[in-house]
Scaffold this motif. Sequence first.
Motif, PDB file in Angstrom:
ATOM      1  N   ALA A  21       4.104  10.901  -8.559  1.00  0.00           N
ATOM      2  CA  ALA A  21       3.296  11.219  -9.863  1.00  0.00           C
ATOM      3  C   ALA A  21       2.551  12.591 -10.023  1.00  0.00           C
ATOM      4  O   ALA A  21       2.447  13.172 -11.416  1.00  0.00           O
ATOM      5  CB  ALA A  21       2.580  10.269 -10.744  1.00  0.00           C
ATOM      6  N   THR A  22       1.897  12.488  -8.882  1.00  0.00           N
ATOM      7  CA  THR A  22       0.959  13.989  -8.947  1.00  0.00           C
ATOM      8  C   THR A  22       1.793  14.626  -8.112  1.00  0.00           C
ATOM      9  O   THR A  22       1.193  16.246  -7.774  1.00  0.00           O
ATOM     10  CB  THR A  22      -0.225  13.581  -7.860  1.00  0.00           C
ATOM     11  OG1 THR A  22       0.367  12.745  -6.817  1.00  0.00           O
ATOM     12  CG2 THR A  22      -1.307  12.587  -8.770  1.00  0.00           C
ATOM     13  N   GLU A  23       3.118  15.379  -7.879  1.00  0.00           N
ATOM     14  CA  GLU A  23       4.025  16.294  -7.236  1.00  0.00           C
ATOM     15  C   GLU A  23       3.585  16.555  -5.604  1.00  0.00           C
ATOM     16  O   GLU A  23       3.395  18.068  -5.680  1.00  0.00           O
ATOM     17  CB  GLU A  23       3.731  17.187  -8.670  1.00  0.00           C
ATOM     18  CG  GLU A  23       4.113  16.290  -9.781  1.00  0.00           C
ATOM     19  CD  GLU A  23       4.372  17.803 -10.997  1.00  0.00           C
ATOM     20  OE1 GLU A  23       4.416  19.071 -10.078  1.00  0.00           O
ATOM     21  OE2 GLU A  23       4.211  17.872 -11.241  1.00  0.00           O
ATOM     22  N   GLY A  52       0.946  -1.398  -0.038  1.00  0.00           N
ATOM     23  CA  GLY A  52      -0.255  -0.122  -0.354  1.00  0.00           C
ATOM     24  C   GLY A  52       0.674   1.332  -0.482  1.00  0.00           C
ATOM     25  O   GLY A  52       0.889   2.641  -1.006  1.00  0.00           O
ATOM     26  N   ALA A  53       1.701   1.299   0.932  1.00  0.00           N
ATOM     27  CA  ALA A  53       2.778   2.190   1.016  1.00  0.00           C
ATOM     28  C   ALA A  53       3.349   2.694  -0.714  1.00  0.00           C
ATOM     29  O   ALA A  53       3.895   3.830  -0.668  1.00  0.00           O
ATOM     30  CB  ALA A  53       3.919   2.326   2.275  1.00  0.00           C
ATOM     31  N   ARG A  54       4.180   1.733  -1.107  1.00  0.00           N
ATOM     32  CA  ARG A  54       4.770   1.767  -2.225  1.00  0.00           C
ATOM     33  C   ARG A  54       3.421   2.267  -3.425  1.00  0.00           C
ATOM     34  O   ARG A  54       4.060   3.021  -4.048  1.00  0.00           O
ATOM     35  CB  ARG A  54       5.144   0.464  -3.323  1.00  0.00           C
ATOM     36  CG  ARG A  54       6.477  -0.223  -1.847  1.00  0.00           C
ATOM     37  CD  ARG A  54       8.191   0.711  -1.762  1.00  0.00           C
ATOM     38  NE  ARG A  54       8.209   1.680  -2.528  1.00  0.00           N
ATOM     39  CZ  ARG A  54       9.164   2.015  -3.101  1.00  0.00           C
ATOM     40  NH1 ARG A  54      10.028   3.171  -1.941  1.00  0.00           N
ATOM     41  NH2 ARG A  54       9.547   3.044  -3.829  1.00  0.00           N
ATOM     42  N   LEU A  55       2.499   1.777  -3.803  1.00  0.00           N
ATOM     43  CA  LEU A  55       1.543   2.353  -4.436  1.00  0.00           C
ATOM     44  C   LEU A  55       1.482   4.196  -4.338  1.00  0.00           C
ATOM     45  O   LEU A  55       1.152   4.350  -5.384  1.00  0.00           O
ATOM     46  CB  LEU A  55       0.756   1.711  -4.561  1.00  0.00           C
ATOM     47  CG  LEU A  55       0.684   0.033  -4.925  1.00  0.00           C
ATOM     48  CD1 LEU A  55      -0.929  -0.776  -4.774  1.00  0.00           C
ATOM     49  CD2 LEU A  55       0.970  -0.214  -6.313  1.00  0.00           C
ATOM     50  N   LEU A  56       0.568   3.749  -3.052  1.00  0.00           N
ATOM     51  CA  LEU A  56       0.585   5.428  -2.533  1.00  0.00           C
ATOM     52  C   LEU A  56       1.863   6.048  -2.830  1.00  0.00           C
ATOM     53  O   LEU A  56       1.675   7.352  -2.914  1.00  0.00           O
ATOM     54  CB  LEU A  56       0.178   5.558  -1.470  1.00  0.00           C
ATOM     55  CG  LEU A  56      -1.123   5.113  -1.157  1.00  0.00           C
ATOM     56  CD1 LEU A  56      -1.843   4.903   0.443  1.00  0.00           C
ATOM     57  CD2 LEU A  56      -2.781   5.614  -1.678  1.00  0.00           C
ATOM     58  N   HIS A  57       2.965   5.518  -2.794  1.00  0.00           N
ATOM     59  CA  HIS A  57       4.155   6.504  -2.830  1.00  0.00           C
ATOM     60  C   HIS A  57       4.422   6.967  -4.096  1.00  0.00           C
ATOM     61  O   HIS A  57       4.529   8.205  -4.798  1.00  0.00           O
ATOM     62  CB  HIS A  57       5.834   5.574  -2.748  1.00  0.00           C
ATOM     63  CG  HIS A  57       6.603   6.438  -3.203  1.00  0.00           C
ATOM     64  ND1 HIS A  57       7.105   6.576  -4.277  1.00  0.00           N
ATOM     65  CD2 HIS A  57       8.083   7.305  -1.899  1.00  0.00           C
ATOM     66  CE1 HIS A  57       8.549   7.001  -4.155  1.00  0.00           C
ATOM     67  NE2 HIS A  57       8.677   7.516  -2.614  1.00  0.00           N
ATOM     68  N   THR A  58       4.029   6.374  -5.514  1.00  0.00           N
ATOM     69  CA  THR A  58       4.021   6.527  -6.829  1.00  0.00           C
ATOM     70  C   THR A  58       2.621   7.411  -7.106  1.00  0.00           C
ATOM     71  O   THR A  58       2.788   8.517  -7.967  1.00  0.00           O
ATOM     72  CB  THR A  58       3.879   5.315  -7.094  1.00  0.00           C
ATOM     73  OG1 THR A  58       4.856   4.371  -7.447  1.00  0.00           O
ATOM     74  CG2 THR A  58       3.891   5.343  -8.848  1.00  0.00           C
TER      75      THR A  58
END
Lengths: 154, 154, 154
Positions: free
Chosen positions: B122-124, B112-118
């Motif tokens: 990506a959304t700055e 979850g943390a890695r997906l949200l990190h991206t």
Amino acid sequence: MSLLTIDNPVFVTYTVAGAIMILKLMGQGWMTVYRMLKADAGWATPEDMRSGLINRNPRAGQLDPNDYVERSRRIHRNDLENIPAFLACGLLFVAVAPPYLLANILMFGFVGARLLHTVAYATEQNHEVRATLYTIASIAVIVMAVYVLVAVVS
Amino acid sequence: MSLLTIDNPVFVTYTVAGAIMILKLMGQGWMTVYRMLKADAGWATPEDMRSGLINRNPRAGQLDPNDYVERSRRIHRNDLENIPAFLACGLLFVAVAPPYLLANILMFGFVGARLLHTVAYATEQNHEVRATLYTIASIAVIVMAVYVLVAVVS
Amino acid sequence: MSLLTIDNPVFVTYTVAGAIMILKLMGQGWMTVYRMLKADAGWATPEDMRSGLINRNPRAGQLDPNDYVERSRRIHRNDLENIPAFLACGLLFVAVAPPYLLANILMFGFVGARLLHTVAYATEQNHEVRATLYTIASIAVIVMAVYVLVAVVS
């Protein structure tokens, strides 16, 4: 019978060596973070210039490359070129039932060489020191991979 | 008895978390491809300037770094500094028979943390958001690695 | 019953494909070393400018990027974006007992495509050639990961 259990001493060797290398990899990320904060430079991304808890005093130049920070990133890159291959190779090696002594020499040789490689890189030792440690670790992985191929093909 | 089989619920957790992270890694390569094509810039290599199916209208500047493309490469690099270590560490973790709940918290916490990190990258989003998600994922791997060491050494 | 043993033909396929890819990864590091020595340029780090066994005649410009060397680093980076994911994914794939033929097609398809990708990159083939080989290898990993998810969730 599975060899990938903690009842197998060679697997325990792999587990210990692997866990140390994983901690080493994760720690390198934190060394980069530490150096970015200490140098107040080497930030990777434009939005890091925004004022906030991490960057209390934005200033021009924070996004410029900074050798103190880049050195940690180069260590990390060098690790990534070697450690994931070791982690995968070690598992294959365990599965072909190598001699216990050989496994310990190759795996802890790799671990020792890679840890010393980081020390040598971080303290700016001569190229020859880094190259020697890189070579020892690389050869350990190559020997394991060739051993695996010979074991399953023969 | 091997714990690395799909009869073991902890291994199934690892399998699901690992497969999601592998798809995430592969997808990041495709995000870079998509962005290179959309920006018509950020190409990595001189021969990409040749006219062809991919590059129908070569123009000066296509090889210059382009932040829209470089951002995807930075996300990828950040992933590569974390996900392969997780994939190796998760397997070691399964092999030392951790509690099922702990394995789920650490592994899906990492995912979850890695997906949200991206998403945050990506959304700055502000640096603090990315840093928090990076930290959660990093600590999950560190906890697993230390747990493995304690389990096999004790 | 564990499937991760060399009594399982699919695991042997994984072992052979994995060992070849590991040797490929390690070899890429040595290609970079070879190219740095041959070009006498593309050194990464300031202390490499010191006179020594590796660098007998330090000269200005040795630290500048050199495309002959950088090309090998780009090949390596591309490998690192794909091969560690394959190594982890292949193991999961073996664990869900795929058909033997499918495993051989996907795994040796990946190996062949990645080896040819390096040949195409090193010999400066058109972008389309590289892109096709990248795509084949990427799809092989994606298919394996999706197969794993479907197998354990269903």
